[in-house]
Design a protein around this motif. Structure first.
Motif, mmCIF file in Angstrom:
data_model
loop_
_atom_site.group_PDB
_atom_site.id
_atom_site.type_symbol
_atom_site.label_atom_id
_atom_site.label_comp_id
_atom_site.label_asym_id
_atom_site.label_seq_id
_atom_site.Cartn_x
_atom_site.Cartn_y
_atom_site.Cartn_z
ATOM 1 N N THR A 155 0.858 -1.191 0.000
ATOM 2 C CA THR A 155 0.000 0.000 0.000
ATOM 3 C C THR A 155 0.890 1.236 0.000
ATOM 4 O OG1 THR A 155 -0.128 0.051 2.418
ATOM 5 C CG2 THR A 155 -1.879 -1.122 1.252
ATOM 6 N N GLY A 156 0.354 2.361 -0.458
ATOM 7 C CA GLY A 156 1.101 3.605 -0.482
ATOM 8 C C GLY A 156 0.316 4.751 0.113
ATOM 9 N N TYR A 157 1.050 5.770 0.577
ATOM 10 C CA TYR A 157 0.388 6.968 1.080
ATOM 11 C C TYR A 157 -0.529 7.533 -0.002
ATOM 12 C CZ TYR A 157 4.553 7.097 4.202
ATOM 13 O OH TYR A 157 5.564 6.800 5.064
ATOM 14 N N ARG A 158 -1.642 8.085 0.437
ATOM 15 C CA ARG A 158 -2.601 8.707 -0.478
ATOM 16 C C ARG A 158 -2.566 10.227 -0.387
ATOM 17 N NH1 ARG A 158 -7.538 4.919 1.666
ATOM 18 N NH2 ARG A 158 -7.508 3.324 0.025
ATOM 19 N N THR A 159 -1.669 10.752 0.413
ATOM 20 C CA THR A 159 -1.643 12.186 0.678
ATOM 21 C C THR A 159 -0.233 12.739 0.510
ATOM 22 O OG1 THR A 159 -1.222 11.852 3.045
ATOM 23 C CG2 THR A 159 -3.531 12.029 2.342
ATOM 24 N N TYR A 160 -0.156 14.035 0.227
ATOM 25 C CA TYR A 160 1.106 14.771 0.160
ATOM 26 C C TYR A 160 0.779 16.226 0.411
ATOM 27 C CZ TYR A 160 5.523 16.523 -1.833
ATOM 28 O OH TYR A 160 6.732 17.137 -2.021
ATOM 29 N N PRO A 161 1.010 16.762 1.623
ATOM 30 C CA PRO A 161 1.824 16.194 2.694
ATOM 31 C C PRO A 161 1.264 14.876 3.231
ATOM 32 C CG PRO A 161 0.786 18.255 3.405
ATOM 33 C CD PRO A 161 0.438 18.061 1.987
ATOM 34 N N HIS A 162 2.175 14.051 3.770
ATOM 35 C CA HIS A 162 1.827 12.693 4.141
ATOM 36 C C HIS A 162 1.188 12.660 5.541
ATOM 37 C CE1 HIS A 162 4.125 11.929 0.648
ATOM 38 N NE2 HIS A 162 5.308 11.924 1.209
ATOM 39 N N VAL A 163 -0.117 12.816 5.579
ATOM 40 C CA VAL A 163 -0.819 12.808 6.861
ATOM 41 C C VAL A 163 -1.493 11.459 7.128
ATOM 42 C CG1 VAL A 163 -1.173 15.302 6.844
ATOM 43 C CG2 VAL A 163 -2.906 13.805 5.825
ATOM 44 N N ASP A 164 -1.288 10.489 6.217
ATOM 45 C CA ASP A 164 -1.933 9.182 6.373
ATOM 46 C C ASP A 164 -0.903 8.046 6.475
ATOM 47 O OD1 ASP A 164 -1.073 9.375 3.705
ATOM 48 O OD2 ASP A 164 -2.659 8.035 2.995
ATOM 49 N N MET A 165 0.245 8.328 7.044
ATOM 50 C CA MET A 165 1.292 7.310 7.118
ATOM 51 C C MET A 165 0.864 6.126 7.976
ATOM 52 S SD MET A 165 4.802 9.594 7.204
ATOM 53 C CE MET A 165 4.304 10.701 8.517
ATOM 54 N N ARG A 166 0.290 6.405 9.138
ATOM 55 C CA ARG A 166 -0.172 5.312 10.009
ATOM 56 C C ARG A 166 -1.285 4.522 9.315
ATOM 57 N NH1 ARG A 166 0.120 4.594 15.726
ATOM 58 N NH2 ARG A 166 -1.355 3.002 16.422
ATOM 59 N N LEU A 167 -2.202 5.233 8.689
ATOM 60 C CA LEU A 167 -3.304 4.584 7.992
ATOM 61 C C LEU A 167 -2.794 3.667 6.881
ATOM 62 C CD1 LEU A 167 -6.333 4.245 7.447
ATOM 63 C CD2 LEU A 167 -6.228 6.292 6.010
ATOM 64 N N THR A 168 -1.725 4.071 6.216
ATOM 65 C CA THR A 168 -1.158 3.244 5.145
ATOM 66 C C THR A 168 -0.636 1.925 5.706
ATOM 67 O OG1 THR A 168 -0.577 5.219 3.897
ATOM 68 C CG2 THR A 168 0.544 3.182 3.292
ATOM 69 N N GLY A 169 0.033 1.976 6.857
ATOM 70 C CA GLY A 169 0.447 0.742 7.509
ATOM 71 C C GLY A 169 -0.733 -0.119 7.903
ATOM 72 N N GLU A 170 -1.772 0.525 8.411
ATOM 73 C CA GLU A 170 -2.971 -0.229 8.809
ATOM 74 C C GLU A 170 -3.638 -0.887 7.605
ATOM 75 O OE1 GLU A 170 -5.273 2.713 10.793
ATOM 76 O OE2 GLU A 170 -4.205 2.509 12.705
ATOM 77 N N ARG A 171 -3.670 -0.207 6.462
ATOM 78 C CA ARG A 171 -4.282 -0.787 5.265
ATOM 79 C C ARG A 171 -3.543 -2.047 4.830
ATOM 80 N NH1 ARG A 171 -3.183 3.385 1.389
ATOM 81 N NH2 ARG A 171 -4.162 2.020 -0.164
ATOM 82 N N ALA A 172 -2.222 -1.960 4.780
ATOM 83 C CA ALA A 172 -1.431 -3.135 4.399
ATOM 84 C C ALA A 172 -1.560 -4.242 5.434
ATOM 85 C CB ALA A 172 0.033 -2.739 4.226
ATOM 86 N N GLY A 173 -1.490 -3.857 6.704
ATOM 87 C CA GLY A 173 -1.544 -4.859 7.770
ATOM 88 C C GLY A 173 -2.882 -5.570 7.861
ATOM 89 N N ARG A 174 -3.966 -4.849 7.654
ATOM 90 C CA ARG A 174 -5.292 -5.482 7.737
ATOM 91 C C ARG A 174 -5.482 -6.495 6.605
ATOM 92 N NH1 ARG A 174 -8.009 -3.440 11.804
ATOM 93 N NH2 ARG A 174 -7.714 -1.249 12.424
ATOM 94 N N THR A 175 -5.016 -6.182 5.415
ATOM 95 C CA THR A 175 -5.109 -7.154 4.325
ATOM 96 C C THR A 175 -4.280 -8.391 4.650
ATOM 97 O OG1 THR A 175 -5.494 -5.410 2.688
ATOM 98 C CG2 THR A 175 -4.718 -7.530 1.865
ATOM 99 N N LEU A 176 -3.104 -8.182 5.225
ATOM 100 C CA LEU A 176 -2.263 -9.320 5.598
ATOM 101 C C LEU A 176 -2.937 -10.181 6.657
ATOM 102 C CD1 LEU A 176 0.659 -10.370 4.955
ATOM 103 C CD2 LEU A 176 1.289 -9.429 7.166
ATOM 104 N N LEU A 177 -3.548 -9.553 7.653
ATOM 105 C CA LEU A 177 -4.238 -10.315 8.699
ATOM 106 C C LEU A 177 -5.397 -11.119 8.122
ATOM 107 C CD1 LEU A 177 -4.291 -7.710 11.632
ATOM 108 C CD2 LEU A 177 -2.853 -9.743 11.425
ATOM 109 N N ARG A 178 -6.087 -10.543 7.151
ATOM 110 C CA ARG A 178 -7.174 -11.290 6.495
ATOM 111 C C ARG A 178 -6.624 -12.490 5.721
ATOM 112 N NH1 ARG A 178 -10.952 -7.726 2.919
ATOM 113 N NH2 ARG A 178 -12.177 -9.659 3.012
ATOM 114 N N ALA A 179 -5.457 -12.315 5.116
ATOM 115 C CA ALA A 179 -4.832 -13.437 4.404
ATOM 116 C C ALA A 179 -4.416 -14.535 5.383
ATOM 117 C CB ALA A 179 -3.631 -12.938 3.613
ATOM 118 N N LEU A 180 -3.875 -14.141 6.521
ATOM 119 C CA LEU A 180 -3.478 -15.130 7.530
ATOM 120 C C LEU A 180 -4.684 -15.897 8.052
ATOM 121 C CD1 LEU A 180 -0.854 -13.064 9.569
ATOM 122 C CD2 LEU A 180 -0.390 -15.101 8.202
ATOM 123 N N ALA A 181 -5.832 -15.240 8.109
ATOM 124 C CA ALA A 181 -7.063 -15.883 8.581
ATOM 125 C C ALA A 181 -7.744 -16.704 7.495
ATOM 126 C CB ALA A 181 -8.023 -14.817 9.108
#
Length: 499
Positions: A155-181
């Motif tokens: 996943t990549g940031y959707r903003t510039y300035p980058h105000v969604d950095m944490r959200l970008t990690g959460e987006r990637a991580g949630r998809t990964l958790l769904r794959a693990l499940a």
């Protein structure tokens, strides 16, 4: 048993034209953070790694953070620094885990590697072939096939300035958790168009990028794809994989999922290609910009020196814009921070209240642009001396601790000049308020930035004036000698065709 994750960050945007080397000590206060120290400092911040840590805790997983490395953009990362950081991450994976979550930039170039992130992912994949890997990337990532081949989710940031950095990690991580499940079977698709887009023209907050990014966001929100990201790329790198790209993560368990993802990816890229001329930047002469600002009666007027921006690899000591401000006699100005350890030492030695005549800035030559450092003589009174540390309260990197090094304020009468030992882009008001200056009460605020300043300074601005100062982050790409770029590449080859 609880799952075990390896979570790490290795962040650097490399300006190959920058004269500043990037050793291991640049990646944090005294080097990268590790283990519990990294967790304590970053868990609650607006960084991708903060999102990963939050998800791991939410899932009740065990996790380790072998490395949290983040350096200001600069020149090539040294071989020694890269191998030390990659080695720390690989050692943690070698000890065993169920998944890896990596907060990376996507534009790291090293003395021995053009694609630092792709190489890291390839090494992790070789060590653990079936291991799920989630990756969060900066909007300015230079995407490569190696990255895509060796990551499970990107996943990549959707903003510039980058105000969604944490959200970008959460987006990637949630998809990964769904794959693990076992809920989804992700596959990452990507493509590129040969456009060297300007960082002053490709922010997703405005067109031509805005409605392209909005379509990617809408597709992800609607569940048409698992994730969708568009990357503007980073023009200050002479490497073979420049360009504007899109990455779509599809669910192979969903009927027609891959077909729909391919269609979305190609549509996003085709729309960007159709707008390629709009991604170019056209400025005005510096003297004209300052003259225009001089006619603005209500402040704060934000003067943005985008030619010498730390967060794109600038030296932060080029004085060309401040020289023009003084020449045209703008009044009630705060300017900085300028990076000059020698000037800071002189002011600290003199002490608060002392009158000094010192040279500021211009300490670093820029051979890639045939520019010699040019210090500026300033006379004034030392108004403040600080340790240069503050905590970000604005929307970008919220909660992060900024360490500019010792900082001093020189008051020349018309201008208050903030000078620091280290480099730090001013995206938060704290660069001034921590040393007793309220930029909201100044007529002019001169800062070195491109877009990140908008996070903290746009809300207080009456007017914004972009200033084409000198430096290795200049927006005129004709100033740079690209020897290794891909061809064709717009705008160099006007007849370039989409690939």
């Amino acid at each position: 048993m609880a799952r075990k994750f390896v979570i790490a960050s290795m962040l650097h945007e490399t300006n190959t034209f920058s004269p500043l080397p990037t050793p291991i000590g640049a990646f944090g206060p005294g080097g990268p953070l590790r283990g519990e120290q990294a967790i304590a400092e970053l868990a609650d911040t607006n960084y991708g790694i903060g999102g990963f840590i939050g998800l791991a805790r939410e899932a009740g997983a065990e996790f380790v953070v072998p490395l949290a490395a983040n350096a200001n953009p600069s020149g090539l990362v040294t071989r020694e620094a890269y191998e030390e950081m990659a080695g720390a991450i690989l050692d943690a994976v070698r000890r065993g885990c169920d998944a890896v979550m990596l907060d990376l930039h996507g534009a790291m170039v090293c003395e021995h590697l053009d694609d630092g992130e792709g190489e890291l992912l390839a090494r992790v994949r070789a060590l653990a072939p079936g291991l799920p890997i989630a990756v969060a990337l900066d909007f300015h990532a230079q995407m490569t096939q190696q990255m895509v081949d060796n990551a499970t989710v990107i996943t990549g940031y959707r903003t510039y300035p980058h105000v969604d950095m944490r959200l970008t990690g959460e987006r990637a991580g949630r998809t990964l958790l769904r794959a693990l499940a076992g809920e989804v079977r992700p596959r990452t698709l990507w493509g590129r168009r040969p456009i060297l887009s300007s960082t002053l023209s490709h922010t997703p907050s405005r067109n031509p990028m805005k409605d392209i990014m909005d379509r990617a966001i809408a597709a992800e929100a609607a569940g048409a794809v698992l994730n969708a990201s568009v990357f503007g790329g980073f023009p200050q790198a002479d490497i073979p994989h420049l360009g504007l790209s899109a990455v779509v993560v599809v669910d192979l368990a969903k009927a027609e999922g891959e077909k729909q993802g391919i269609a979305l990816r190609d549509s996003l890229l085709d729309q960007a290609w159709d707008r390629r001329e709009d991604f170019m930047y056209r400025g005005e002469p510096l003297a004209d910009s300052i003259a225009r600002a001089r006619q603005m009666t209500e402040g704060p007027v934000i003067l943005v020196d985008h030619g010498d921006n730390t967060a794109s690899g600038g030296t932060q000591d080029v004085m060309s814009v401040l020289e023009e401000v003084v020449k045209q006699q703008l009044d009630d100005v705060v300017a900085g921070p300028f990076c000059d350890p020698q000037a800071v030492a002189r002011m600290i030695e003199a002490g608060i209240g002392a009158n000094v005549s010192i040279e500021v800035g211009g300490r670093v030559d820029m051979p890639a642009l045939n520019l010699k450092g040019k210090p500026m003589r300033l006379d004034g009174k030392v108004r403040a001396i600080t340790d240069g540390e503050f905590t970000v309260t604005g929307p970008m990197a919220t909660g992060a601790r900024i360490r500019m090094g010792r900082t001093a304020v020189l008051d020349t009468g018309r201008v208050q000049v903030v000078v620091s030992e280290g480099r730090s882009e001013p995206f938060d008001l704290g660069v001034f308020t921590h040393c007793g200056i309220d930029p909201r009460r100044k007529r002019y605020v001169l800062i070195k930035s491109r877009q990140h300043f908008r996070a903290g300074f746009e809300p207080i601005a009456r007017q914004i004036v972009e200033c084409q100062g000198l430096g290795v982050t200049a927006s005129d790409i004709a100033l740079f000698d690209y020897k290794r770029r891909p061809t064709p590449l717009y705008p160099f080859e006007k007849d370039a065709q989409p690939c």
